[in-house]
Design a protein around this motif. Structure first.
Motif, mmCIF file in Angstrom:
data_model
loop_
_atom_site.group_PDB
_atom_site.id
_atom_site.type_symbol
_atom_site.label_atom_id
_atom_site.label_comp_id
_atom_site.label_asym_id
_atom_site.label_seq_id
_atom_site.Cartn_x
_atom_site.Cartn_y
_atom_site.Cartn_z
ATOM 1 N N UNK A 496 60.749 60.491 -16.880
ATOM 2 C CA UNK A 496 59.903 59.473 -17.405
ATOM 3 C C UNK A 496 60.102 58.218 -16.580
ATOM 4 N N UNK A 497 58.511 57.324 -17.087
ATOM 5 C CA UNK A 497 58.100 56.670 -16.555
ATOM 6 C C UNK A 497 58.929 55.404 -17.951
ATOM 7 N N UNK A 498 59.163 53.913 -16.915
ATOM 8 C CA UNK A 498 59.184 53.151 -18.489
ATOM 9 C C UNK A 498 57.962 52.046 -17.723
ATOM 10 N N UNK A 499 56.983 51.870 -19.189
ATOM 11 C CA UNK A 499 56.190 51.400 -18.777
ATOM 12 C C UNK A 499 55.883 49.731 -19.270
ATOM 13 N N UNK A 520 61.160 42.227 -15.395
ATOM 14 C CA UNK A 520 60.689 44.107 -14.645
ATOM 15 C C UNK A 520 61.909 43.568 -13.093
ATOM 16 N N UNK A 521 61.157 42.493 -12.244
ATOM 17 C CA UNK A 521 61.424 42.312 -10.812
ATOM 18 C C UNK A 521 63.064 42.005 -11.179
ATOM 19 N N UNK A 522 63.731 40.330 -12.288
ATOM 20 C CA UNK A 522 65.103 40.608 -11.931
ATOM 21 C C UNK A 522 65.567 41.693 -12.169
ATOM 22 N N UNK A 539 58.182 52.853 -10.789
ATOM 23 C CA UNK A 539 58.700 51.987 -10.174
ATOM 24 C C UNK A 539 58.925 52.933 -8.798
ATOM 25 N N UNK A 540 58.213 54.512 -8.455
ATOM 26 C CA UNK A 540 58.299 55.134 -7.811
ATOM 27 C C UNK A 540 57.073 55.481 -6.812
ATOM 28 N N UNK A 541 56.251 54.491 -8.367
ATOM 29 C CA UNK A 541 54.411 54.653 -7.724
ATOM 30 C C UNK A 541 54.252 54.665 -6.233
ATOM 31 N N UNK A 636 61.735 59.445 -2.814
ATOM 32 C CA UNK A 636 61.643 59.164 -4.005
ATOM 33 C C UNK A 636 60.050 58.799 -4.084
ATOM 34 N N UNK A 637 59.158 58.261 -3.641
ATOM 35 C CA UNK A 637 57.940 57.786 -3.411
ATOM 36 C C UNK A 637 56.856 58.549 -4.196
ATOM 37 N N UNK A 638 55.954 58.363 -5.270
ATOM 38 C CA UNK A 638 55.942 59.399 -6.239
ATOM 39 C C UNK A 638 53.949 59.233 -5.759
#
Length: 741
Positions: A496-499, A520-522, A539-541, A636-638
């Motif tokens: 799932x991607x949190x856009x 999002x950064x916080x 987060x992993x892209x 976990x980098x995608x």
């Protein structure tokens, strides 16, 4: 390089600081001379390193040094010329450079820019590089205001916009300047992205504006056809024109945006002018003051309760002679749409994704079939909550059963499902919100592919204002909001991607609630500080990071929905992601024989059950599990992924003939490879050039075949049809199909 930049700054000053960017003309978009595409870059550097224009590695500080040098040059130049003469900025330089190269070759040649220096310049002068870091350039367009079937408590009622949108939002401002015309919106945005230095040969179109399915079908067909036509026409090629008008005057001398008598406008510029003229003849204006006056009386009546939103919108737009005149020609046919789609298959700017926004109760087989005919590949669905009590309290009158049906049929049609989910609704609590989101990402009746997860904010004129005034609703404190979002982020499974985590609402429109644009950064910082793990896709892209095949591992996640068995195939980076430059030895690339065998995957009775723990939603099978022992560590980098759906045969058989697929047909719902946007006909070393997509498709075909499926469909976008044909897929109705047996 410093000499070239100084010469550009001096030339800009002599030109009065006018760079070739889009400028307003009575509020509408006007195009200036063409923006040629930025030259192809060298290989994208790995994280912590960089490359020069030839592709050779250079010191990690080099890229940063260039940025600092540019800042110093601009600062020194602006200081020396003095404030009276104005100032120049970075965003003016690349459009000016591209304009000079296109229309003044003698001046450009005098700068002595060779290919390596040009690539370095383009990389340095590009504005907002993250816009295309995910691999695709995105263009968002807004439909015209239209009645809405809902009356949600929290929803803004700006009569200048479609329901739930505000005219101060960036995309809405662009749409209003173009009078919501799809051709003008796309053409303007395409020009802007190109002038910012982004590649625009792969485009994702996002159509927003409330409920797409509520608009008349003829308007939908016209709107989408115009999106494709604008991309087919391109940014605009300016041509030499030595004729001019009688007396030596340029035919467009008094028209801002048109160049000198040496040039004549392109097809797209001519069309833009003709289109704006049609709106002016109808009596429509895009001037901000005129628009505010146009809705003022109705807005006051709406605020006082004398009119409802739909009454006001109908009176302003459907009963207005000007808008009625425009609506008469804003109608299209499937035949015309198909013509534009066919042209886009080989166009310079191809549609690789098309998303629309709608409500779950508007989705049935007929609506989805029309969406596929339009070229849609993703549906943004307004869910907001799965708590029946909260839905009713917020006047969101829709049942959970209807939401579940929408998820099921969208999945079987092959669409990517992008759910909108809201925190801090009237009646919600922090713990209740956490449980609500957990249900969305763990219950097999839902499980979206992507989520917009954002807090409710108070906007003037909404029904929520009453509850804020009487104290029955308040916005979460920052610590509460971060706690909920951090928990939700950690619950989000890796498929799932949190856009987004905020609505793109101007802070001046938010009465109370979150106004932080970098929320999002916080959230991510909080999770990291507390030792949590983030698995969601965004987060992993890897974004612009370079990768090599030897540094990748293929991992396969399997999870169950109520209507299908889903496989999420993902390319993960091998090694320490904190030191991505330290590459592993060659020979680690997965060979064909290392791909997941049928025996490595769960049998029907072993399918993973859904539960409260995201680990129960997706089960790792195949290569990803094997790398844990004796092989280099997998981060976990995608680098890329594929979504494969194996529909439940009994369910498909029961839903015939509503479905466009038959039993024993699998579906690829998405293929995405990350990295700098790759040219359609160019090679390189970024992730998009390594054949990762082809390998994923081959593995997906193997999985489907081993499970007894006879064909593999793909919900291809118009601009990717040629690619899938090259892999053996053939056009088959709403999809492209590969026979497996």
């Amino acid at each position: 390089m410093e000499t070239v930049i100084l010469e550009m700054l001096a030339a800009l000053r002599l030109a009065g600081g006018a760079a070739p960017t889009a400028v307003p003309d009575g509020g509408a978009v006007v195009f200036e001379p063409r923006a040629v595409a930025a030259p192809a870059e060298a290989a994208v550097a790995p994280k912590g390193a960089a490359t020069d224009a030839s592709g050779d590695a250079f010191a990690p500080s080099a890229a940063g040094s260039d940025e600092k040098l540019l800042e110093k040059i601009i600062h020194r130049y602006n200081r020396d010329i003095g404030r009276r003469d104005g100032s120049c900025s970075k965003k003016q330089l690349l459009p000016f450079y591209l304009q000079v190269k296109a229309s003044d070759p003698e001046r450009w040649a005098s700068w002595g820019v060779d290919a390596p220096l040009e690539q370095r310049l383009v990389r340095l002068l590009r504005v907002k590089p993250r816009r295309t870091a995910s691999g695709v350039a995105t263009i968002t367009v807004i439909t015209k205001p239209w009645p809405c079937a809902s009356d949600c408590l929290y929803c803004p009622n700006d009569l200048r916009m479609p329901k739930s949108y505000l005219h101060n939002e960036p995309a809405c401002q662009r749409a209003e300047r173009s009078l919501f015309d799809p051709y003008l919106q796309v053409a303007a945005r395409l020009r802007t992205l190109t002038e910012m230095g982004h590649r625009t040969d792969k485009i994702e179109l996002i159509v927003l504006g409330g409920t797409w399915c509520d608009y008349p079908e003829a308007y939908q067909l016209w709107f989408v056809a115009e999106l494709f036509r604008a991309l087919n026409d391109g940014c605009g090629e300016w041509q030499e024109d030595h004729g001019g008008e009688a007396g030596g005057q340029d035919a467009h001398a008094g028209d801002p945006g048109i160049g000198t008598s040496r040039q004549k406008p392109s097809i797209v510029d001519q069309e833009a002018r003709a289109r704006r003229q049609l709106y002016r003849q109808a009596g429509l204006s895009s001037n901000g003051e005129h628009l505010a006056a146009f809705v003022a009386t109705a807005a006051e009546q709406l605020h006082d309760g004398q009119l409802g939103y739909n009454q006001a919108v109908c009176g302003l737009y459907q009963d207005s002679p000007a808008w009625r005149a425009v609506a008469a020609w804003q109608q299209g046919t499937l035949e015309h749409l198909y013509e534009q789609q066919q042209a886009n298959e080989t166009a310079a700017h191809r549609v690789v994704g098309l998303a629309v926004e709608t409500r779950p109760d508007s989705l049935d087989a007929a609506a989805l079939r029309l969406l596929r005919q339009q070229g849609c590949t993703k549906i943004q669905i307004g869910i907001q909550s799965l708590d029946p009590e909260l839905l009713q309290m917020n006047r969101r009158h829709i049942s959970l059963q209807r939401i579940q049906e929408a998820f099921a049929i969208c999945r079987l049609f092959g669409f990517k499902i992008h759910a909108h989910f809201m925190l801090n609704l009237y009646g919600a609590t922090c713990e209740r919100d956490k449980q609500d989101y957990q249900r969305l990402v763990s219950d097999p009746r839902y499980l979206p592919d992507e989520v917009k997860l954002y807090p409710c904010a108070l906007v003037d004129g909404t029904g929520l204002c009453t509850h804020y005034a009487d104290g029955t609703w308040r916005p979460y404190r920052l610590d509460e909001l971060l706690d909920v979002l951090a928990a939700d982020t950690c619950q989000t499974p890796p498929f799932v991607r949190i856009s987004r985590m905020i609505r793109d609402i101007s802070s001046q429109d938010i009465m109370v609630g979150n106004k932080m644009t970098n929320l999002r950064q916080f959230v991510e910082a909080k999770v990291e500080a507390e030792g949590g793990q983030i698995q969601e896709i965004r987060y992993r892209e890897i974004n612009a990071q370079a990768v090599a095949l030897k540094d990748l591992r293929l991992e396969t996640l399997c999870y169950q929905t109520t209507v299908s068995e889903e496989y999420f195939l993902q390319w993960l980076v091998v090694g320490d992601d904190q030191a991505a430059g330290d590459r592993q030895a060659a020979g680690d690339r997965p060979a064909a024989g290392d791909r997941p065998a049928a025996g490595d995957r769960p049998a029907a009775g072993d399918r993973p059950a859904a539960g409260g723990n995201p680990g129960a939603v997706g089960k790792v099978v195949g290569d990803g599990a094997a790398t844990a022992s004796g092989n280099p560590a997998v981060t976990n980098k995608l680098a890329g992924f594929l979504r494969l759906s194996l529909p439940d045969e009994d369910y498909v058989r029961r839903r015939q003939p509503d479905l466009p697929v038959v039993p024993k047909e699998a579906m690829i719902r998405e293929v995405h490879i990350y990295g700098k946007v790759a040219g359609l006909h160019q090679s390189g070393e970024g992730a998009q050039h390594l054949g990762l997509g082809r390998q994923l498709i081959k593995v997906a075909a193997d999985i489907a075949r081993e499970h007894g499926y006879q064909a593999l469909n793909v919900i291809s976008s118009v601009g990717t049809r040629e690619y899938y044909r090259s892999l053996g897929f053939v056009d088959s109705g709403l999809y492209q199909k590969l026979k497996l047996l």
